[in-house]
Design a protein around this motif. Structure first.
Motif, mmCIF file in Angstrom:
data_model
loop_
_atom_site.group_PDB
_atom_site.id
_atom_site.type_symbol
_atom_site.label_atom_id
_atom_site.label_comp_id
_atom_site.label_asym_id
_atom_site.label_seq_id
_atom_site.Cartn_x
_atom_site.Cartn_y
_atom_site.Cartn_z
ATOM 1 N N VAL A 81 0.724 -1.169 -0.064
ATOM 2 C CA VAL A 81 0.140 -0.044 -0.120
ATOM 3 C C VAL A 81 1.027 1.294 -0.160
ATOM 4 N N GLN A 82 1.979 1.336 0.916
ATOM 5 C CA GLN A 82 2.699 2.389 0.710
ATOM 6 C C GLN A 82 3.419 2.729 -0.313
ATOM 7 N N GLU A 83 3.830 1.763 -1.130
ATOM 8 C CA GLU A 83 4.579 1.903 -2.384
ATOM 9 C C GLU A 83 3.535 2.256 -3.574
ATOM 10 N N PRO A 133 3.870 7.853 -4.473
ATOM 11 C CA PRO A 133 4.064 8.715 -5.431
ATOM 12 C C PRO A 133 2.841 9.735 -5.284
ATOM 13 N N LEU A 134 1.750 9.606 -5.084
ATOM 14 C CA LEU A 134 0.580 10.383 -4.930
ATOM 15 C C LEU A 134 0.578 11.465 -3.518
ATOM 16 N N GLN A 159 4.307 18.265 -2.257
ATOM 17 C CA GLN A 159 5.056 19.206 -3.001
ATOM 18 C C GLN A 159 4.100 20.272 -3.599
ATOM 19 N N GLU A 160 2.887 19.887 -3.914
ATOM 20 C CA GLU A 160 1.796 20.990 -4.276
ATOM 21 C C GLU A 160 1.273 21.973 -2.897
ATOM 22 N N ALA A 161 1.216 21.176 -1.827
ATOM 23 C CA ALA A 161 0.828 21.839 -0.558
ATOM 24 C C ALA A 161 1.919 22.844 -0.410
#
Length: 70
Positions: free
Chosen positions: A18-20, A24-25, A31-33
């Motif tokens: 699940v972590q992998e 990426p999201l 980064q967007e925040a």
């Protein structure tokens, strides 16, 4: 597709954790925040350096808060 060519993956045979799958999201959203926070701080008159330092301080506080909850 014929039923014989369909492979059902068992729960314990997942290729990605699940972590992998989510990392990426998560990184993209982080980064967007950060970009939005930086933009807002600069628009409010802060220097980019001051804004980045404030964002880093927020992150430190968040990590400390999480650490003390466990």
């Amino acid at each position: 597709m014929s039923p014989s060519s369909v492979h059902i993956v068992a729960r314990d045979e997942h290729i990605l954790t699940v972590q992998e799958a989510l990392e990426p999201l998560y990184m993209e959203l982080e980064q967007e925040a950060e970009a939005r926070l930086l933009e807002a701080a600069v628009s409010a008159g802060w220097s980019a350096q001051e804004a980045l330092e404030a964002i880093d301080e927020l992150k430190r506080h968040e990590l400390e808060s999480i650490a003390t909850q466990h």
